[in-house]
Motif scaffolding. Sequence first.
Motif, short mmCIF file in Angstrom:
data_model
loop_
_atom_site.label_atom_id
_atom_site.label_comp_id
_atom_site.label_asym_id
_atom_site.label_seq_id
_atom_site.Cartn_x
_atom_site.Cartn_y
_atom_site.Cartn_z
N GLU A 284 0.81 -1.22 0.00
CA GLU A 284 0.00 0.00 0.00
C GLU A 284 0.84 1.27 0.00
O GLU A 284 0.35 2.34 -0.36
CB GLU A 284 -0.94 0.01 1.22
N GLU A 288 6.31 -0.06 2.36
CA GLU A 288 5.92 -1.47 2.31
C GLU A 288 6.53 -2.15 1.09
O GLU A 288 6.99 -3.30 1.17
CB GLU A 288 4.40 -1.61 2.26
N ASN A 305 -0.66 -19.10 9.52
CA ASN A 305 -0.81 -17.72 10.00
C ASN A 305 -0.61 -17.57 11.50
O ASN A 305 -1.01 -16.58 12.09
CB ASN A 305 -2.19 -17.18 9.61
N GLU A 323 -1.94 -5.00 15.10
CA GLU A 323 -1.66 -5.08 13.67
C GLU A 323 -1.80 -6.51 13.17
O GLU A 323 -2.30 -6.75 12.06
CB GLU A 323 -0.25 -4.57 13.39
N ARG A 326 -5.44 -7.24 12.63
CA ARG A 326 -5.93 -6.61 11.41
C ARG A 326 -5.47 -7.38 10.17
O ARG A 326 -6.17 -7.42 9.16
CB ARG A 326 -5.45 -5.16 11.31
N ALA A 327 -4.29 -7.96 10.25
CA ALA A 327 -3.71 -8.64 9.09
C ALA A 327 -4.11 -10.10 9.00
O ALA A 327 -3.70 -10.80 8.07
CB ALA A 327 -2.18 -8.54 9.14
N PRO A 438 4.82 -2.08 12.88
CA PRO A 438 3.62 -2.51 12.18
C PRO A 438 3.88 -2.96 10.74
O PRO A 438 3.27 -3.91 10.27
CB PRO A 438 2.73 -1.25 12.22
N THR A 439 4.81 -2.29 10.04
CA THR A 439 5.17 -2.73 8.69
C THR A 439 5.75 -4.13 8.72
O THR A 439 5.48 -4.95 7.83
CB THR A 439 6.17 -1.75 8.05
N ARG A 442 2.85 -6.57 9.00
CA ARG A 442 2.16 -6.69 7.72
C ARG A 442 2.98 -7.48 6.71
O ARG A 442 2.43 -8.20 5.87
CB ARG A 442 1.82 -5.30 7.17
N ALA A 445 2.36 -11.07 7.31
CA ALA A 445 1.08 -11.46 6.73
C ALA A 445 1.20 -11.64 5.22
O ALA A 445 0.61 -12.56 4.63
CB ALA A 445 0.02 -10.41 7.05
N ALA A 446 1.98 -10.77 4.57
CA ALA A 446 2.20 -10.88 3.12
C ALA A 446 2.94 -12.17 2.78
O ALA A 446 2.61 -12.84 1.80
CB ALA A 446 2.97 -9.66 2.61
N ARG A 556 -13.24 -7.34 6.85
CA ARG A 556 -12.02 -7.83 7.50
C ARG A 556 -12.21 -9.21 8.12
O ARG A 556 -11.67 -9.52 9.18
CB ARG A 556 -11.53 -6.85 8.56
#
Length: 617
Positions: A284, A288, A305, A323, A326-327, A438-439, A442, A445-446, A556
Amino acid sequence: MTDMRSLDCLFAPKKIAVIGASDNKARIGGRVLDYLLTQFPGQTYPVNPGRATVQGVPGYPTVADLPETPDLAIVAVRSEDVLSVVDQLGQRGTGAAIVFSSGFAETGDEGRHEQEEMHAIARKYGMRLLGPNCIGLVNRSEGLLATFAAISAPADEGGGVAIVSQSGAVGAFFWREVHRVGLGANYLCTTGNQSDVTAAEAVSHLIEQPDVKSVLLFLEGLPDPDVLLSAGLRALELGKPIVAMKSGFSAGGAAAAASHTGSAPSDDALVEALLERAGIVRAETPAELVYFSAAFAAGRFPTGNKLGIVTGSGGLGVVMADEAARAGLVLNRPSPSTEAKIRERIPPFGSSRNPIDYTANSVNDPTIFDSVVDTVLQEAGYDGVCISGISPTTSAERAAAVRDSVERNQKPALVHTADPEVVRYLIANGVPAFTDAPTMVRAMAALSEYARRLAQGSKPAPTLAVGRVDDAGAGTVLTEDASADRLSSFGIAASPSALPHEAVEFRLEATHDAQFGPITSVSLGGTLGELMTESAHALLPLRSGEAQRMLERLCRGRLTDGPAALTPGGVSQLADLIEQLSLTIDSGTGVTRATLNRVVISGAEVRAHGAEVTASA
């Protein structure tokens, strides 16, 4: 305007001509010539009608005067002279040209017409074009800096990353960033207005190169989604991740992209669906994009996960836990044996749960950090681990300890630290590191999502052109009763729409998009739909389980998991209905659009109402 002829003349030329070469190394035509004369091992020919020599080498007044035909020409002349130069290069048999010059499609209709004429000239001679309105490309392994960007390509700072960017300045920024953080890149390709060679085609070429392990992609427009889909699926086969950032999704951003590179807007929900199908991970933000690429370059992917968090700050642990939720990552408590080992090393006011807080007491005894990290990396209940807390006062020792532990345990692990030198050291040693926690979460999660796509595989992969129609609304819009009758032939029962509101409502649609081909979508309906613009899209045909994942992406994931979730039976029936509806616009059905305006779920019961079909036959 993609044409899948070879791009070897662009990326691996042996002879290059610079049209508009300058003696002034600060000018566009001078900087690129300087790069080539000092780093490119092949032959370089400056073309300048006003100079017998340019930067100490013989110059030539015109393309016709060159002693041999160049594989690649770099065009750095005024826009009004570009078409003539391209024609001269084509007559000479040049394989490819990079056009730096601006003033084409990004300026409006007249410039767009000239750009189309330029492409037609090049195509007549079989010559490939990169640009116009681009800053060129870099192939570090060939010593090729065919660019005027203020960048360098040290031989000892290469990496497995290829950067493809429609924007030149953004591409140069990413080149500098990946080198700054210790990752390094082998290729940079900027496509500008994409009159011929597109970003998607550049990706298709670069993923086949042996010195490319992953691709960092920045897009403004997407004129050839079918080419990007094929490239993404091929990259999945090769195990070469593509991380992409697509800008211009807002009205303001789309307008800016049009004036920047002449890019036409794309429906962002459909771009998301394309990237999902192609196995391309979306970033995003620019940060990132860089740091996700570093995470993928390490080549370690979680098999699920379940995340373990190790931190020396309870507050930061809370931030990372939020975070993770959320992910879509799950924070399980460690096994009793792992907890016992952690408690042996941390003070009583620390936490052996998850997030695992070893506390600031590690300042007194830094080896606490080392042992806790190693213990958590051995925990079988975690698919990946996020680590934070390398102190600047002991950064070198702690960084080395983390590196050794990750190599020893081979579990996907990401590290957060405020020390940029530690980030660079760890990334250069194959351990992804971040300056923002937080990055980092994420990114995990990616990695997890990419691992899922790898396991899913790259087939089937029909071209997006299959079943495409120019106008999804073409044909006759049937009445509600006639639409219901038409859908009944596909096994879909649709009742009249005049019913009281109840439970949760959805709107389903299958249609044809002029750019992306056959698609399907699900969105919230009824009162919820008026309050929340929640929708999920997918390209057709659907893969196994894809309809279910569309529902999981809404709200979500709260519609399929959580206290307010739909029943498993309701979710399963709704997913089946999405699949059924998607079959209505298969080739030969005569249906160009099929909509169920109200799909009501009550418990495990799913009822469809408000059918609307557009049929061509």
